[in-house]
Write an enzyme that holds these catalytic residues in place. Structure first.
Site, mmCIF file in Angstrom:
data_model
loop_
_atom_site.group_PDB
_atom_site.id
_atom_site.type_symbol
_atom_site.label_atom_id
_atom_site.label_comp_id
_atom_site.label_asym_id
_atom_site.label_seq_id
_atom_site.Cartn_x
_atom_site.Cartn_y
_atom_site.Cartn_z
ATOM 1 N N HIS A 156 -44.247 -56.237 5.001
ATOM 2 C CA HIS A 156 -42.994 -56.846 4.535
ATOM 3 C C HIS A 156 -43.064 -58.374 4.493
ATOM 4 O O HIS A 156 -42.181 -59.017 3.934
ATOM 5 C CB HIS A 156 -41.829 -56.437 5.441
ATOM 6 C CG HIS A 156 -41.520 -54.974 5.413
ATOM 7 N ND1 HIS A 156 -41.209 -54.296 4.250
ATOM 8 C CD2 HIS A 156 -41.472 -54.048 6.417
ATOM 9 C CE1 HIS A 156 -40.981 -53.025 4.543
ATOM 10 N NE2 HIS A 156 -41.150 -52.845 5.836
ATOM 11 N N ASP A 188 -46.704 -46.451 3.802
ATOM 12 C CA ASP A 188 -45.664 -46.546 4.828
ATOM 13 C C ASP A 188 -44.375 -45.951 4.248
ATOM 14 O O ASP A 188 -44.206 -45.867 3.024
ATOM 15 C CB ASP A 188 -45.454 -48.019 5.181
ATOM 16 C CG ASP A 188 -44.517 -48.238 6.357
ATOM 17 O OD1 ASP A 188 -45.011 -48.337 7.484
ATOM 18 O OD2 ASP A 188 -43.291 -48.316 6.116
ATOM 19 N N HIS A 190 -41.525 -47.314 4.205
ATOM 20 C CA HIS A 190 -40.797 -48.389 3.546
ATOM 21 C C HIS A 190 -41.685 -49.125 2.545
ATOM 22 O O HIS A 190 -42.887 -49.270 2.762
ATOM 23 C CB HIS A 190 -40.271 -49.386 4.589
ATOM 24 C CG HIS A 190 -39.438 -48.751 5.652
ATOM 25 N ND1 HIS A 190 -39.975 -48.347 6.868
ATOM 26 C CD2 HIS A 190 -38.124 -48.430 5.685
ATOM 27 C CE1 HIS A 190 -39.014 -47.810 7.604
ATOM 28 N NE2 HIS A 190 -37.891 -47.844 6.913
ATOM 29 N N ASP A 272 -44.546 -43.674 9.908
ATOM 30 C CA ASP A 272 -43.095 -43.441 9.932
ATOM 31 C C ASP A 272 -42.659 -42.469 8.842
ATOM 32 O O ASP A 272 -41.464 -42.208 8.678
ATOM 33 C CB ASP A 272 -42.321 -44.761 9.811
ATOM 34 C CG ASP A 272 -42.841 -45.685 8.735
ATOM 35 O OD1 ASP A 272 -43.802 -45.325 8.041
ATOM 36 O OD2 ASP A 272 -42.285 -46.796 8.590
#
Length: 327
Positions: A156, A188, A190, A272
């Site tokens: 990020h 991931d 996200h 995740d």
């Protein structure tokens, strides 16, 4: 697969984050790394260059002003009479170059959320993480597969912004530093918004991401299906996605990567996507990760895996070990 870890990364110990409208204990805790280490066994400790050398390497990827902030933010925060970790609270709607003095303003200038505090040990941990990535990259440039156990996550982080628990972008550092035609595959939960922004339009580098639809999930403002470009592809998936749908998207992603003719691959791996992750909503199982990794290994490229998210701490080591076994 060779695995790299520098224990200096344990120095990053933020106490809390402001997330979903409330203050919570920080999700990126040292137990994440400890459970991974217990599951994967032996690791190699990379050489830690001096700070000036690491700084010069990082300035090829991140802005000098941003790196300066990361290195001094916690000390400046304490010098201003604050307690705890340095955390922003005000953000610019329109970004423009400004010379700001207060640490609060400078944090906001280089952040886009309130869940990425700078703790006392954050900067030393980031230098250790950089050494970890560089050590693993050296192995991959030699034709091997390698895993860099990096923390905190990185995908990020932008050129001059922190967010999503990320401060330095491990995948982008490896891709840019490699000097080769390199593809980054982000799996991931996200979207890897920082990596996308940093690699978009760069000759010889490409980025593919399979992630939760940002209509409903962080980082919201990046990763939509219409963001595709010459060297960028996104596959947003709905909450509740199971293996078959995920693997189908991964097959498309791997086919597209093959069309880019890369010489090596960097994988931003987040566990995740596991069915029990406390902040994510896919439904992959531990055994699924080996199958996904075998598909990625089928590209036949020397591969560097960097660790991103995964917050179900008790299961995290098993999920990482399953993924690495596929190589």
């Amino acid at each position: 697969m060779r695995t790299f870890w520098h224990e200096g990364q344990l120095a990053h110990r933020p106490a809390s984050e402001f997330f979903n409208g409330a203050l919570h204990p920080a999700a990126d805790k040292v137990e994440r790394a400890e459970h991974i280490l217990a599951a994967i066994g032996r690791t190699e400790a990379p050489h830690l260059p001096d700070e000036a050398t690491l700084q010069a390497i990082l300035e090829d990827v991140h802005s000098a002003d941003y790196l300066a902030l990361l290195s001094t933010a916690h000390a400046e925060w304490r010098a201003a009479g604050r307690e705890g970790d340095a955390m922003p609270y005000a953000f610019p709607v329109r970004r423009r170059p400004l010379r700001l003095e207060r640490i609060d303003a400078r944090l906001g200038q280089h952040s886009y959320d309130t869940c990425t505090p700078v703790a006392e040990g954050t900067w030393p941990a980031l230098l250790a993480g950089t050494a970890t990535v560089l050590g693993a990259l050296e192995a991959v440039l030699g034709g091997e597969h390698a895993f860099a156990l990096t923390r905190p996550p990185g995908h990020h982080a932008g050129t001059d912004t922190m967010g999503g628990y990320s401060y330095l972008n491990w995948a982008a550092i490896a891709a840019i530093r490699s000097g080769r035609r390199t593809a980054v595959l982000d799996i991931d939960y996200h979207h890897g918004n920082g990596t996308q922004d940093m690699l978009a339009g760069r000759e010889g580098l490409s980025f593919a991401s399979i992630h939760a639809d940002p209509v409903s999930d962080y980082p919201y403002f990046w990763g939509h299906a219409d963001e595709n470009g010459d060297n960028i592809r996104n596959w947003p998936l709905p909450r509740g996605t199971l293996l078959e749908a995920y693997d189908a998207a991964l097959a498309e992603g791997c086919a597209w990567i093959g069309e880019q003719s890369p010489e090596l691959l960097v994988v931003s791996f987040g566990a995740d996507t596991w069915e029990g992750d406390p902040i994510s909503h896919f439904a992959l199982r531990t055994e699924d990760y080996a199958r996904l990794a075998r598909r990625i290994a089928g590209l036949g490229l020397p591969t560097l895996v960097v660790m991103e998210g995964g917050y179900a701490v008790e299961a995290l080591g098993h999920n990482v070990a399953s993924f690495l076994s596929g190589f």
